[in-house]
Design an enzyme around this catalytic site. Structure first.
Site, mmCIF file in Angstrom:
data_model
loop_
_atom_site.group_PDB
_atom_site.id
_atom_site.type_symbol
_atom_site.label_atom_id
_atom_site.label_comp_id
_atom_site.label_asym_id
_atom_site.label_seq_id
_atom_site.Cartn_x
_atom_site.Cartn_y
_atom_site.Cartn_z
ATOM 1 N N SER A 1 0.852 -1.193 0.000
ATOM 2 C CA SER A 1 0.000 0.000 0.000
ATOM 3 C C SER A 1 0.883 1.236 0.000
ATOM 4 O O SER A 1 1.664 1.457 0.935
ATOM 5 C CB SER A 1 -0.892 0.011 1.239
ATOM 6 N N ASP B 1 -6.477 -6.451 4.385
ATOM 7 C CA ASP B 1 -5.857 -5.125 4.385
ATOM 8 C C ASP B 1 -5.806 -4.566 5.806
ATOM 9 O O ASP B 1 -6.840 -4.303 6.414
ATOM 10 C CB ASP B 1 -6.699 -4.208 3.482
ATOM 11 N N HIS C 1 -1.195 -1.298 -4.321
ATOM 12 C CA HIS C 1 -2.442 -0.954 -3.638
ATOM 13 C C HIS C 1 -2.463 0.553 -3.351
ATOM 14 O O HIS C 1 -1.539 1.095 -2.757
ATOM 15 C CB HIS C 1 -2.535 -1.750 -2.330
ATOM 16 N N HIS D 1 -8.300 1.288 -3.789
ATOM 17 C CA HIS D 1 -9.219 1.048 -2.672
ATOM 18 C C HIS D 1 -9.865 2.391 -2.302
ATOM 19 O O HIS D 1 -9.210 3.253 -1.710
ATOM 20 C CB HIS D 1 -8.386 0.471 -1.496
ATOM 21 N N MET E 1 -11.202 -5.790 5.479
ATOM 22 C CA MET E 1 -10.371 -4.893 6.298
ATOM 23 C C MET E 1 -10.049 -5.588 7.624
ATOM 24 O O MET E 1 -10.945 -6.075 8.308
ATOM 25 C CB MET E 1 -11.094 -3.581 6.598
ATOM 26 N N ASP F 1 -4.617 3.665 -1.724
ATOM 27 C CA ASP F 1 -5.690 4.017 -0.792
ATOM 28 C C ASP F 1 -6.172 5.442 -1.032
ATOM 29 O O ASP F 1 -5.413 6.392 -0.853
ATOM 30 C CB ASP F 1 -5.179 3.894 0.648
ATOM 31 N N MET G 1 -8.767 8.307 0.157
ATOM 32 C CA MET G 1 -9.598 8.678 1.320
ATOM 33 C C MET G 1 -10.128 10.089 1.152
ATOM 34 O O MET G 1 -9.432 10.959 0.629
ATOM 35 C CB MET G 1 -8.757 8.633 2.595
ATOM 36 N N MET H 1 -11.994 4.696 -0.212
ATOM 37 C CA MET H 1 -12.621 4.884 1.100
ATOM 38 C C MET H 1 -13.289 6.255 1.060
ATOM 39 O O MET H 1 -12.852 7.217 1.706
ATOM 40 C CB MET H 1 -11.556 4.792 2.204
HETATM 41 C C1 DX5 Z 1 -6.074 1.579 5.711
HETATM 42 C C2 DX5 Z 1 -5.619 1.214 4.323
HETATM 43 C C3 DX5 Z 1 -4.529 0.207 4.267
HETATM 44 C C4 DX5 Z 1 -3.267 0.627 4.956
HETATM 45 C C5 DX5 Z 1 -2.481 -0.592 5.343
HETATM 46 O O1 DX5 Z 1 -7.213 2.355 5.640
HETATM 47 O O2 DX5 Z 1 -6.701 0.683 3.581
HETATM 48 O O3 DX5 Z 1 -4.268 -0.185 2.921
HETATM 49 O O4 DX5 Z 1 -2.471 1.470 4.202
HETATM 50 O O5 DX5 Z 1 -1.382 -0.186 6.062
HETATM 51 P P1 DX5 Z 1 -0.562 -1.143 7.029
HETATM 52 O O6 DX5 Z 1 -0.120 -2.327 6.228
HETATM 53 O O7 DX5 Z 1 0.548 -0.293 7.501
HETATM 54 O O8 DX5 Z 1 -1.519 -1.577 8.125
HETATM 55 ZN ZN ZN Z 2 -6.319 -0.239 1.547
#
Ligand code: DX5
Ligand code: ZN
Length: 222
Positions: A7, A177, A32, A65, A139, A34, A36, A67
């Site tokens: 990620s 994740d 990956h 991903h 998650m 993320d 947000m 969010m």
């Molecule tokens: C959290 C994200 C994850 C996150 C994982 O909201 O969706 O992808 O970056 O990070 P680690 O592996 O550090 O828990």
């Molecule tokens: Zn993620």
């Protein structure tokens, strides 16, 4: 075969392109990303322009991903920016018609369609959509931040989704994740998923290649 999806939330954004090249050379299978919005989750990250800019840097699949609330507003834009897989949260609508139409829209744009569930969402809520799903992202932390501790109880959900999918002759990709690291990966591997998202573990490692092998469960030095 376990696949590793670093990620980029834990990458150094001042040299994002180089960081992505580094994990690709280290053997990562998927990138990956993320996204947000500060509404669906209490944090902001990156969005369309960043995906577009880093697209030429890597040949690996981009696993985006989302969010964000009302994710369907942005499906077309993410397809254009270079997303290969597009995952949104089941919790963004209580209307199953909306979820189904969203999944079909993603596929019609030529991407793999995924649904993600938060730790409190029961796995059975995914079952009605299994026919439409290419990917289920479970998650294992509350979405919003990297580098949190894994909630191990969430891993059970992966097995439940896999069993229901197999019973119906389906085989979506299953991904976890959050909180995946050298210590939690072993328990995680036993849960029957195929993809592990790992941010801080991979980008924080001195030797990302070594960390990726460790997460996959490959013996080192052998
Ligand atoms: C959290 C994200 C994850 C996150 C994982 O909201 O969706 O992808 O970056 O990070 P680690 O592996 O550090 O828990
Ligand atoms: Zn993620």
């Amino acid at each position: 075969m376990i696949q590793i999806a670093p990620s980029i939330l834990s990458a150094d954004f001042a040299s994002l392109g180089n960081d992505i090249r580094r994990i690709e050379q280290a053997g990562a299978d998927i990138v990956h990303i993320d996204v947000m919005d500060g509404v669906f989750v209490p944090n902001l990250s990156i969005g369309l322009p960043v995906v577009k800019c880093v697209r030429p840097v890597s040949a690996l699949p981009f696993d985006v991903h989302l969010m964000i609330v009302e994710p369907w507003k942005y499906f077309e834009a993410f397809a254009k920016a270079g997303a290969d897989w597009l995952t949104f949260h089941l919790e963004t609508s209580s209307d199953s018609g909306v979820i189904c139409a969203a999944l079909q829209k993603i596929k019609s744009l030529g991407m793999k369609a995924g649904i993600s569930i938060k730790p409190a969402t029961p796995p059975e809520e995914v079952f009605p959509f299994l026919d439409e799903l290419d990917l289920v992202l479970v998650m294992t932390v509350e979405p919003g931040f990297g580098n949190q501790k894994m909630i191990p109880e969430c891993l059970k959900k992966v097995g439940m989704i896999r069993r229901e999918a197999e019973r119906r002759g389906l085989s979506p990709l299953l991904s976890i994740d959050g909180g995946v690291n050298a210590a939690t990966a072993e328990t995680a591997r036993a849960s029957g998923f195929v993809i592990m998202v790992a941010g801080s573990a991979v980008f924080g490692a001195e030797e990302p290649a070594q960390m990726i092998s460790l997460l996959r469960g490959e013996s080192l030095g052998g």
